[in-house]
Design an enzyme around this catalytic site. Structure first.
Site, PDB file in Angstrom:
ATOM      1  N   ARG A 365      17.333  64.489  82.177  1.00  0.00           N
ATOM      2  CA  ARG A 365      18.580  64.388  81.320  1.00  0.00           C
ATOM      3  C   ARG A 365      19.807  65.371  81.824  1.00  0.00           C
ATOM      4  NH1 ARG A 365      15.236  61.292  80.553  1.00  0.00           N
ATOM      5  NH2 ARG A 365      14.308  60.631  78.738  1.00  0.00           N
ATOM      6  N   ARG A 381       8.254  65.865  78.442  1.00  0.00           N
ATOM      7  CA  ARG A 381       7.777  64.744  77.963  1.00  0.00           C
ATOM      8  C   ARG A 381       8.829  63.528  78.380  1.00  0.00           C
ATOM      9  NH1 ARG A 381      11.068  65.957  73.030  1.00  0.00           N
ATOM     10  NH2 ARG A 381       9.281  67.258  71.928  1.00  0.00           N
ATOM     11  N   ASP A 382       9.902  64.024  78.611  1.00  0.00           N
ATOM     12  CA  ASP A 382      10.760  63.129  79.240  1.00  0.00           C
ATOM     13  C   ASP A 382      10.519  62.435  80.464  1.00  0.00           C
ATOM     14  OD1 ASP A 382      12.468  63.191  76.794  1.00  0.00           O
ATOM     15  OD2 ASP A 382      13.838  64.820  77.996  1.00  0.00           O
ATOM     16  N   TRP A 512       7.323  64.110  69.487  1.00  0.00           N
ATOM     17  CA  TRP A 512       8.495  63.559  70.319  1.00  0.00           C
ATOM     18  C   TRP A 512       9.817  63.682  69.840  1.00  0.00           C
ATOM     19  CZ3 TRP A 512      11.694  59.791  67.985  1.00  0.00           C
ATOM     20  CH2 TRP A 512      12.402  59.350  68.877  1.00  0.00           C
ATOM     21  N   ASP A 514      12.709  65.560  68.494  1.00  0.00           N
ATOM     22  CA  ASP A 514      12.999  67.260  68.668  1.00  0.00           C
ATOM     23  C   ASP A 514      13.406  67.754  67.221  1.00  0.00           C
ATOM     24  OD1 ASP A 514      12.772  67.694  71.247  1.00  0.00           O
ATOM     25  OD2 ASP A 514      14.807  66.617  71.890  1.00  0.00           O
ATOM     26  N   LYS A 657      21.742  59.414  65.150  1.00  0.00           N
ATOM     27  CA  LYS A 657      20.499  59.765  65.796  1.00  0.00           C
ATOM     28  C   LYS A 657      19.351  59.895  65.184  1.00  0.00           C
ATOM     29  CE  LYS A 657      21.595  63.154  68.664  1.00  0.00           C
ATOM     30  NZ  LYS A 657      21.880  63.384  69.873  1.00  0.00           N
ATOM     31  N   GLU A 658      18.596  61.171  65.004  1.00  0.00           N
ATOM     32  CA  GLU A 658      17.284  61.288  64.361  1.00  0.00           C
ATOM     33  C   GLU A 658      17.321  61.047  62.833  1.00  0.00           C
ATOM     34  OE1 GLU A 658      18.279  62.949  67.072  1.00  0.00           O
ATOM     35  OE2 GLU A 658      16.363  63.465  68.205  1.00  0.00           O
ATOM     36  N   GLN A 711      21.204  56.487  73.996  1.00  0.00           N
ATOM     37  CA  GLN A 711      20.210  57.293  73.247  1.00  0.00           C
ATOM     38  C   GLN A 711      20.083  56.734  71.779  1.00  0.00           C
ATOM     39  OE1 GLN A 711      21.126  60.919  71.240  1.00  0.00           O
ATOM     40  NE2 GLN A 711      19.835  62.051  72.790  1.00  0.00           N
ATOM     41  N   GLY A 731      15.121  58.183  77.603  1.00  0.00           N
ATOM     42  CA  GLY A 731      14.065  57.451  77.516  1.00  0.00           C
ATOM     43  C   GLY A 731      13.945  56.154  77.401  1.00  0.00           C
TER      44      GLY A 731
END
Ligand code: GLC
Length: 824
Positions: A365, A381-382, A512, A514, A657-658, A711, A731
């Protein structure tokens, strides 16, 4: 609205309108010398590190025109009119100025046509070299002789660390100067010696030495120059109207303090129909180095590599280097090529998703138009996930990186959050020591990091046939060494040692996700299913090794985990997302917010923890409640009340996003999960929703490059549902690739052979795949005249019939004609 199209024959994306909704970029070079370039030639370059080895400047997030870049101006000396070889920065009206950008595999070609002058600029970094080439051809298509001036420009950074260059001007502006050396501008930073420049090994200088950069011209002679930016641009002007171009004369001044710059002017005359060529060269290196490089490009001996009429020929050295680049990339991509009824699927799988996987694999990244490249290492992890995206194309490169990541595993089984670029296996500090935080800014383990090793290791072994890898010894990051098998067992142990009150693994600083801080007591269902999957894979390895005690151990762990999942995390038609330390259930269906989460449902299927009925139930629930026309939301409804300290995603605007956005990476998982249970139509529907290529004609909605995953896409709660963000380094490239290759196409290598078990839309009646499998070529035709979604009736290999979908490696010759007949 459409701004371009794919050219599958050249493996290019062709942008036909320059006013794209965002800069549409390409990556040139390698991690040794990296360059990012947009369709309008904006972007930046660096040696080794985007942050610490920055050569030319780029202003992240600068208005709607991201600037600066690799600009070349053309001035017609008859009337003083001027424009640029890319639409930006002069931005002539697109009614009279025509431009085309062809992004290819590690090169970009930008053409312009204005007032009967045509230009074609090829940008690339030669393979394994640490400088870049801007080769421009200029043609006079008018009936008159034309007198033109051409100006190439590069805005050097004054300091090789982008942060010092950008915000510490009281220092950086006074350590840099430029010289003019006949055919190049030489920039010197810290000519009087330095206390330190960047600490990144291998960047342009060694501690204490001056840093040299050059911007040179080959093929034509320099008639004037500017070594100082503000002399070239002029006060109260900008890149759109630089005074030097407006007046037709650079000032011939160098920089001493202020802003080092490279502007080289050359004056040319072209008769009607005549064309000429020149090459600008930019890189890190001293005068000798620069002269040497520039002289290589001085000859304009032609080598015609293109059969189309005129204006396509390159000089010999350029044509040779371009061919080398294409061979390097295409030989990798050609290890899997498909021809399905869907061109958007083909363009992504054959070229762009594959290329993005490699770029993400190489660059992690690091540097993009969103990331400045500050991170000094590979995210655990990435990176382990990114490897999965290229295994089917280059398992040797995958193995090398996998070995590195195994050596980034701590003896306690956890992964180092960041494996530094100068990682020294066996000698690293761990997140338990303050030294590690000092070096990386990271002080906590993530719960999922080392668990990603399982799918990556098994995929590598099965693709390569390299079973011996399991017994290879690899050092741990901090101390000791062990076989890969023992590393994997230790990874499981890390999570078994960290369990909460329901007997499920805890989420630590993050799983996973963040933004989910479950800490050392809160439990994560994502990690739970990952652990389940890890145990299953470990048990498969143990079985192959005849390690009876390990088989029994793994089975007992599986039984216990599965019992706890059923008892505590199953709500009749969905799994919850986790339990906080103080007993709150995240993702319970009785919650008013975030009551259904995508990941635990799809991972229950991927991991094999869900039986057939459960799998169908949870995937139906996801489809009914989380799917949108642009992909599945990460959860719904968004967090608005519940928030910190556990749910950090609540900081993001709802639907983003998340926080109930359509996070892109999990889209690959939902596609894969649907293929596992045989829903080819639905898998393909999800795939199409998020396929960048499928949005080609609606680029104004998605905004990002239609050939690249981003993303995240905005969910249904935002003002811009469907808009995507954060291009290239994500990812998503690997998860979607995995879902296409192993899920939809069903190309599933085994220890001693390969299964071909597609799960496709029933409308695909026939398709072809060409795969290189362990040095043999598989020319596969799939016949689905029965119109099923999954199921192989029989296969023929070189005419020999085999029932089912498995081909043993013994059946394979160098080249194989394979027919896969789907149906009952
Ligand atoms: C970003 C991070 C990745 C993380 C994901 C979800 O893509 O790079 O590590 O898993 O966000 O939070």
């Amino acid at each position: 609205m459409n701004f371009g199209h794919f050219n599958p024959v050249n493996k290019e994306y062709v942008i036909t309108r320059p006013d794209t909704p965002a800069p549409w970029c390409n990556y040139l070079g390698s991690v040794d010398y990296g360059a990012i370039i947009s369709n309008n030639a904006t972007g930046y370059s660096f040696v080794k590190s985007g942050a610490a080895g920055r050569i030319i400047r780029f202003r992240l997030n600068s208005m709607s025109n991201d600037q600066p870049g690799r600009y070349i101006y053309i001035r017609d000396n008859a009337d003083g009119d001027y424009w640029s070889g890319s639409w930006q920065p002069v931005c002539k009206s697109i009614d009279s100025y025509k431009s085309e950008c062809r992004h290819g595999t590690a090169y970009t070609i930008i053409s312009s046509s204005y007032k009967d002058i045509e230009t074609r600029t090829l940008y690339y970094v030669p393979l394994d070299k640490n400088y870049e080439v801007w080769n421009i051809r200029i043609k006079n298509s008018s009936n008159n002789k034309r007198h033109l001036s051409i100006y190439g420009t590069a805005e050097f950074t004054n300091h090789d660390h982008y942060e010092n260059d950008t915000v510490n001007l009281q220092y950086s502006q006074f350590i840099s100067k430029t010289y003019f050396k006949d055919n190049h501008i030489l920039q010197v930073i810290n000519e009087n010696g330095s206390e330190a420049s960047s600490d990144v090994e291998g960047t342009s200088n060694k501690k204490g030495d001056p840093i040299y950069r050059f911007f040179g011209l080959a093929g034509q002679s320099v008639s004037a120059f500017d070594g100082e930016r503000d002399m070239f641009i002029g006060n109260y002007r900008n890149y759109g109207n630089p005074v030097a171009v407006e007046l037709g004369k650079c000032s011939n001044t160098v920089a001493y303090n202020g802003n080092s710059f490279g502007a080289l002017q050359t004056d040319i005359e072209l008769n009607p129909g005549e064309e000429t060529e020149m090459t600008f060269l930019l890189g890190a290196g001293n005068e000798d180095f620069a002269r040497n490089i520039i002289s290589k490009y001085d000859s304009v001996e032609k080598a015609n590599i293109c059969s189309c009429e005129g204006f396509c020929n390159f000089s010999e050295v350029v044509s040779h280097e371009l061919t080398q680049l294409k061979n390097f990339w295409h030989s990798r991509l050609d290890n899997l090529q498909v021809e399905t009824p869907d061109d958007n699927f083909n363009n992504m799988l054959n070229v762009w998703n594959a290329y993005q996987c490699f770029i993400t694999f190489f660059w992690s990244r690091a540097a993009s138009f969103q990331y400045c490249g500050l991170r000094n290492g590979l995210g655990y992890r990435d990176t382990v996930q990114d490897i999965q995206g290229i295994i089917h194309l280059d398992y040797k490169a995958a193995k090398e990186r996998l070995w590195l990541m195994l050596s980034g595993q701590v003896l306690n089984g956890g992964g180092l959050p960041l494996v530094k670029f100068d990682h020294k296996p066996g000698q690293e500090a761990t997140p338990d020591e303050s030294q590690y935080a000092k070096e990386t800014g990271q002080s906590f383990y993530r719960a999922d990091d080392a668990l990603w090793l399982f799918p990556t290791v098994i995929t590598y072994i099965k693709e390569s046939g390299d079973w011996n890898f399991i017994d290879e010894k690899v050092p741990y990051a901090d101390k000791g060494e062990a076989t890969v098998y023992a590393h994997l067992k230790q990874a499981i142990q890390f999570n078994l040692d960290r369990q909460g009150s329901h007997g499920l693994p805890v989420g630590l600083f993050a799983d996973w996700n963040d933004c989910l801080r479950l800490g050392s007591k809160g439990e994560s269902l994502f990690v739970t299913f990952q652990l389940y999957y890890a145990l299953k894979i470990f048990k498969e390895f143990a079985t192959k090794k005849d390690a009876l005690a390990d088989i029994e151990w793994a089975q007992n762990c599986l039984n216990e985990l599965s019992g706890n999942i059923q008892k505590f995390a199953w709500e009749g038609d969905q799994f919850v997302r986790g339990f906080t330390e103080d007993g709150y259930t995240i993702g319970s269906k009785s919650n008013s917010e975030a009551s259904l989460w995508l990941n635990p449902q799809v991972w229950s299927v991927i991991s094999g923890a869900a039986d057939e009925k459960t799998a169908k139930t949870v995937l139906d629930k996801v489809y009914d409640n989380l799917n949108t026309k642009y992909g599945a939301m990460l959860f719904y409804p968004a967090f608005r009340e519940y928030g910190l300290p556990v749910a950090r995603m609540s900081l993001f605007n709802a639907g983003t996003k998340e926080n109930a956005g359509i996070f892109s990476q999990p889209q690959g998982w939902v596609i894969l999960a649907e293929t596992i249970i045989g829903n080819g139509n639905r898998a393909y529907e999800y795939f199409t929703e998020i396929n960048p290529a499928a949005m080609n004609d609606h680029a104004e909605i998605r905004k990002l490059e239609p050939y690249i995953h981003g993303q995240a896409t905005e969910g249904i709660d935002t003002l811009n549902h469907g808009r995507s963000h954060v291009h290239w380094l994500t990812g998503t490239a690997s998860t979607v690739m995995v879902s296409m290759v192993y899920g939809i196409l069903g190309l599933q290598p085994e220890y001693n052979g390969i299964k071909i078990n597609p799960c496709i839309p029933s409308g695909w009646k026939n398709f072809k795949m060409n795969k290189v499998f362990r040095n043999t070529v598989l020319n596969i035709t799939v016949d689905n005249s029965q119109g099923v979604e999954k199921g192989v009736h029989y296969i023929t290999v070189n005419g020999k019939r085999i029932d089912g979908c498995y081909i043993s490696a013994d059946e394979l010759k160098d080249t194989n004609e394979i027919l896969v007949v789907m149906g009952k």
